[in-house]
Structures are given as C-alpha cells and as structure tokens.
Design a protein around this motif. Sequence first.
Motif, short mmCIF file in Angstrom:
data_model
loop_
_atom_site.label_atom_id
_atom_site.label_comp_id
_atom_site.label_asym_id
_atom_site.label_seq_id
_atom_site.Cartn_x
_atom_site.Cartn_y
_atom_site.Cartn_z
N LYS A 13 0.82 -1.20 0.00
CA LYS A 13 0.00 0.00 0.00
C LYS A 13 0.86 1.26 0.00
N VAL A 14 1.87 1.27 0.83
CA VAL A 14 2.78 2.42 0.89
C VAL A 14 3.42 2.65 -0.47
N ASP A 15 3.94 1.59 -1.06
CA ASP A 15 4.58 1.72 -2.38
C ASP A 15 3.61 2.21 -3.44
N LEU A 16 2.38 1.71 -3.39
CA LEU A 16 1.38 2.11 -4.37
C LEU A 16 0.98 3.58 -4.18
N TRP A 17 0.82 4.03 -2.93
CA TRP A 17 0.50 5.44 -2.68
C TRP A 17 1.63 6.34 -3.16
N ARG A 18 2.88 5.94 -2.91
CA ARG A 18 4.02 6.71 -3.41
C ARG A 18 3.97 6.81 -4.93
N GLN A 19 3.74 5.69 -5.57
CA GLN A 19 3.69 5.67 -7.03
C GLN A 19 2.56 6.55 -7.55
N ARG A 20 1.38 6.44 -6.97
CA ARG A 20 0.25 7.25 -7.44
C ARG A 20 0.48 8.73 -7.21
N TYR A 21 1.05 9.09 -6.06
CA TYR A 21 1.37 10.49 -5.80
C TYR A 21 2.39 10.99 -6.82
N PHE A 22 3.41 10.21 -7.04
CA PHE A 22 4.45 10.57 -8.00
C PHE A 22 3.84 10.77 -9.39
N GLU A 23 2.97 9.87 -9.80
CA GLU A 23 2.33 9.98 -11.11
C GLU A 23 1.49 11.25 -11.21
N ALA A 24 0.71 11.54 -10.18
CA ALA A 24 -0.13 12.75 -10.19
C ALA A 24 0.72 14.01 -10.20
N GLN A 25 1.76 14.04 -9.40
CA GLN A 25 2.65 15.21 -9.34
C GLN A 25 3.35 15.40 -10.69
N ALA A 26 3.85 14.32 -11.26
CA ALA A 26 4.55 14.41 -12.55
C ALA A 26 3.59 14.89 -13.65
N ALA A 27 2.37 14.40 -13.62
CA ALA A 27 1.39 14.83 -14.63
C ALA A 27 1.07 16.31 -14.48
N ALA A 28 0.90 16.77 -13.25
CA ALA A 28 0.62 18.19 -13.02
C ALA A 28 1.79 19.05 -13.49
N GLU A 29 3.01 18.66 -13.15
CA GLU A 29 4.20 19.42 -13.55
C GLU A 29 4.32 19.47 -15.08
N GLU A 30 4.13 18.32 -15.71
CA GLU A 30 4.23 18.26 -17.16
C GLU A 30 3.18 19.16 -17.81
N ASN A 98 18.61 16.23 6.03
CA ASN A 98 18.11 15.17 5.16
C ASN A 98 19.36 14.57 4.50
N ALA A 99 19.95 13.57 5.16
CA ALA A 99 21.23 13.02 4.72
C ALA A 99 21.12 12.21 3.43
N ASP A 100 19.98 11.58 3.22
CA ASP A 100 19.76 10.76 2.03
C ASP A 100 18.29 10.90 1.66
N CYS A 101 18.01 11.73 0.64
CA CYS A 101 16.64 12.06 0.29
C CYS A 101 15.95 10.91 -0.45
N GLY A 102 14.91 10.40 0.18
CA GLY A 102 14.14 9.33 -0.44
C GLY A 102 13.38 9.77 -1.67
N ILE A 103 12.98 11.06 -1.73
CA ILE A 103 12.29 11.58 -2.91
C ILE A 103 13.25 11.56 -4.10
N LEU A 104 14.46 12.03 -3.89
CA LEU A 104 15.48 12.01 -4.95
C LEU A 104 15.80 10.57 -5.35
N ARG A 105 15.95 9.69 -4.36
CA ARG A 105 16.24 8.28 -4.64
C ARG A 105 15.11 7.65 -5.44
N TYR A 106 13.86 7.95 -5.05
CA TYR A 106 12.70 7.40 -5.74
C TYR A 106 12.65 7.85 -7.19
N ARG A 107 12.94 9.13 -7.42
CA ARG A 107 12.92 9.66 -8.79
C ARG A 107 14.05 9.06 -9.63
N LYS A 108 15.22 8.86 -9.04
CA LYS A 108 16.32 8.22 -9.77
C LYS A 108 15.94 6.81 -10.17
N GLN A 109 15.29 6.10 -9.25
CA GLN A 109 14.83 4.74 -9.53
C GLN A 109 13.80 4.76 -10.67
#
Length: 174
Positions: A13-30, A98-109
């Motif tokens: 569930k956590v992974d899916l919410w992250r993915q859906r949020y990322f998709e919505a944010q990316a779509a809005a930015e684009e 923020n020694a290791d940003c998970g948002i940056l890591r997630y986007r790199k992935q």
Amino acid sequence: MTGEASPLDPAEKVDLWRQRYFEAQAAAEEFVLGEHGEEGLSGWIEANSRITAELLRAQRPDGVSATDHFMTRLQRQLMLYDSVVSTEPQPSGTVLRNADCGILRYRKQAARAGVNLTFSSPCGYCQDLNTAIATRYVEPDVTVSCVQAGDGCTWRAESPGAPGEDTAGAPHSG
C-alpha cells in the motif's frame, strides 16, 4: 481479470500510494510546464504554497508554533519516502538534516525504469515550494533556508538575532 483480488499488505500500500502520488505530481508538472512554461510553474508554486499554508493554519495543534509545525510537516513528508532525516534544536531555531533524500532516490529509480521525468532533479522545486510555504506560514521573525548537500539537504528555521547568531547576509526570510 476475474476472481477476487487479494488485499494489499501495508508495504504494498505504501509503495502504491508513493507511485500514485508521483504519477499525479509528474502529470501536473508536465501539464503546467507544457501549457504555461516556467511562468506557469511559478504560479503553480504560488497557488500550492497558499493552499498548503492555509491548511497548515487550520491543522496546527494548540500550543505548537507555526515554525515547529512546518518543520515537523517537512520532516514527515521526507520520511514518507524513507529519507534519512534528523533534527537538531539550536539556540537560534531548528536544523533538519536530510542526509539521504528518499524523494530524490525514488525519482532516480523511476528514471532508471524508463519514466520520463519533468525535472532532472526535484530539489529546486522542493526547495522553492517549501520555502514559499514557510514564507506564508511561519512566524514573521523566522528565517527558513535550505542548502543542497549531495543526495540530501539541510533546512534551517532560525530567529534572526538569536544569541550567538550573526544575522549579516541572512538567507530568505520565511
């Protein structure tokens, strides 16, 4: 697809919410960048910061300063992506590392998986947005700043003129 689906476990569930949020944010930015360019992105940050500051005002717990509420929100936001975050109280305010940003890591992935990213790095957008939120929300005598450092950043919420602080050349006021 037939049959009854198995329930998702909490990690899924956590992974899916992250993915859906990322998709919505990316779509809005684009959309905003494609339709309105950089000027539109500035407007997006302006609207987002106004809406978020209003929500924070409505949600702030009694007895908690706006600055502490903002810094806690930022910390928790980073922790949603498993960032390596710590806070340090200082005489002048609070430092959030923020020694290791998970948002940056997630986007790199996501980029490695073939996702076309709107920004080469989310850091500038994150910094601009959260600084704009702080400008609208934290106490007027508090300065909020962010410095990039490798795959992380350091946020500071400081009161100018606090004991032992040199206020010359202070960063952006929040």
